[in-house]
Design a protein around this motif. Structure first.
Motif, PDB file in Angstrom:
ATOM      1  N   VAL A  37       1.191   7.347   5.631  1.00  0.00           N
ATOM      2  CA  VAL A  37       1.028   5.919   5.167  1.00  0.00           C
ATOM      3  C   VAL A  37       1.797   4.908   6.165  1.00  0.00           C
ATOM      4  O   VAL A  37       2.916   5.239   6.801  1.00  0.00           O
ATOM      5  CB  VAL A  37       1.855   5.777   3.886  1.00  0.00           C
ATOM      6  N   ASP A  38       0.933   3.845   6.414  1.00  0.00           N
ATOM      7  CA  ASP A  38       1.375   3.184   7.673  1.00  0.00           C
ATOM      8  C   ASP A  38       2.250   2.004   6.766  1.00  0.00           C
ATOM      9  O   ASP A  38       2.208   1.917   5.680  1.00  0.00           O
ATOM     10  CB  ASP A  38       0.385   2.270   8.508  1.00  0.00           C
ATOM     11  N   VAL A  39       2.979   1.063   7.682  1.00  0.00           N
ATOM     12  CA  VAL A  39       4.265   0.329   7.018  1.00  0.00           C
ATOM     13  C   VAL A  39       3.330  -0.658   6.167  1.00  0.00           C
ATOM     14  O   VAL A  39       3.812  -0.822   5.294  1.00  0.00           O
ATOM     15  CB  VAL A  39       4.938  -0.485   8.206  1.00  0.00           C
ATOM     16  N   VAL A  40       2.285  -1.329   6.366  1.00  0.00           N
ATOM     17  CA  VAL A  40       1.623  -2.253   5.793  1.00  0.00           C
ATOM     18  C   VAL A  40       1.280  -1.726   4.374  1.00  0.00           C
ATOM     19  O   VAL A  40       1.465  -2.248   3.302  1.00  0.00           O
ATOM     20  CB  VAL A  40       0.449  -2.881   6.512  1.00  0.00           C
ATOM     21  N   GLU A  41       0.503  -0.570   4.495  1.00  0.00           N
ATOM     22  CA  GLU A  41       0.165   0.203   3.354  1.00  0.00           C
ATOM     23  C   GLU A  41       1.381   0.476   2.481  1.00  0.00           C
ATOM     24  O   GLU A  41       1.207   0.352   1.105  1.00  0.00           O
ATOM     25  CB  GLU A  41      -0.503   1.498   3.510  1.00  0.00           C
ATOM     26  N   LEU A  43       4.133  -1.102   2.099  1.00  0.00           N
ATOM     27  CA  LEU A  43       4.544  -2.248   1.465  1.00  0.00           C
ATOM     28  C   LEU A  43       3.694  -2.556   0.366  1.00  0.00           C
ATOM     29  O   LEU A  43       3.795  -3.138  -0.684  1.00  0.00           O
ATOM     30  CB  LEU A  43       4.770  -3.456   2.435  1.00  0.00           C
ATOM     31  N   ASP A  44       2.336  -2.610   0.664  1.00  0.00           N
ATOM     32  CA  ASP A  44       1.420  -2.742  -0.433  1.00  0.00           C
ATOM     33  C   ASP A  44       1.449  -1.791  -1.604  1.00  0.00           C
ATOM     34  O   ASP A  44       1.302  -2.379  -2.807  1.00  0.00           O
ATOM     35  CB  ASP A  44      -0.118  -2.577   0.071  1.00  0.00           C
ATOM     36  N   LEU A  45       1.794  -0.407  -1.417  1.00  0.00           N
ATOM     37  CA  LEU A  45       1.790   0.330  -2.392  1.00  0.00           C
ATOM     38  C   LEU A  45       3.088   0.018  -3.089  1.00  0.00           C
ATOM     39  O   LEU A  45       3.366   0.214  -4.305  1.00  0.00           O
ATOM     40  CB  LEU A  45       2.135   1.819  -1.687  1.00  0.00           C
ATOM     41  N   ALA A  46       4.134  -0.371  -2.426  1.00  0.00           N
ATOM     42  CA  ALA A  46       5.306  -0.746  -3.284  1.00  0.00           C
ATOM     43  C   ALA A  46       5.202  -1.952  -4.341  1.00  0.00           C
ATOM     44  O   ALA A  46       5.375  -1.917  -5.404  1.00  0.00           O
ATOM     45  CB  ALA A  46       6.556  -1.261  -2.346  1.00  0.00           C
ATOM     46  N   MET A  47       4.312  -2.963  -3.747  1.00  0.00           N
ATOM     47  CA  MET A  47       4.014  -4.209  -4.513  1.00  0.00           C
ATOM     48  C   MET A  47       3.364  -3.766  -5.629  1.00  0.00           C
ATOM     49  O   MET A  47       3.540  -4.051  -6.898  1.00  0.00           O
ATOM     50  CB  MET A  47       3.456  -5.157  -3.760  1.00  0.00           C
ATOM     51  N   ILE A  48       2.229  -3.182  -5.465  1.00  0.00           N
ATOM     52  CA  ILE A  48       1.285  -2.486  -6.803  1.00  0.00           C
ATOM     53  C   ILE A  48       1.799  -1.504  -7.554  1.00  0.00           C
ATOM     54  O   ILE A  48       1.669  -1.786  -8.871  1.00  0.00           O
ATOM     55  CB  ILE A  48      -0.126  -1.699  -5.945  1.00  0.00           C
ATOM     56  N   GLU A  52      10.673  -0.122  -5.333  1.00  0.00           N
ATOM     57  CA  GLU A  52      11.611  -0.779  -4.132  1.00  0.00           C
ATOM     58  C   GLU A  52      11.378   0.140  -2.933  1.00  0.00           C
ATOM     59  O   GLU A  52      11.806   1.278  -2.911  1.00  0.00           O
ATOM     60  CB  GLU A  52      13.187  -0.835  -4.514  1.00  0.00           C
ATOM     61  N   PRO A  53      10.856  -0.450  -1.774  1.00  0.00           N
ATOM     62  CA  PRO A  53      10.563   0.245  -0.560  1.00  0.00           C
ATOM     63  C   PRO A  53      11.742   0.964  -0.161  1.00  0.00           C
ATOM     64  O   PRO A  53      11.761   1.998   0.317  1.00  0.00           O
ATOM     65  CB  PRO A  53      10.204  -0.724   0.421  1.00  0.00           C
TER      66      PRO A  53
END
Length: 64
Positions: A37-41, A43-48, A52-53
């Protein structure tokens, strides 16, 4: 942990993929560890999935 968070959120792989704008096969590869999982993904996963990351990062550091 991703599977746990997704299941807790009551979301299928297909639903998660749609929210990410990706194919279900990407989610399957992420969950199985075939793809990182890359960083952007992340953070997207955490939001969806509403987690909390930093919680996940702490758990990962404990495992390693």
């Amino acid at each position: 942990m991703l599977v746990e968070k997704r299941e807790t959120a009551g979301i299928t792989q297909t639903e998660l993929a749609a929210r990410l704008g990706e194919y279900q096969s990407l989610v399957a590869r992420l969950e199985s560890g075939q793809r990182r999982v890359d960083v952007v993904e992340f953070l997207d996963l955490a939001m969806i999935l509403k987690f909390e990351p930093d919680e996940i990062l702490k758990r990962l550091m404990e495992v390693n």
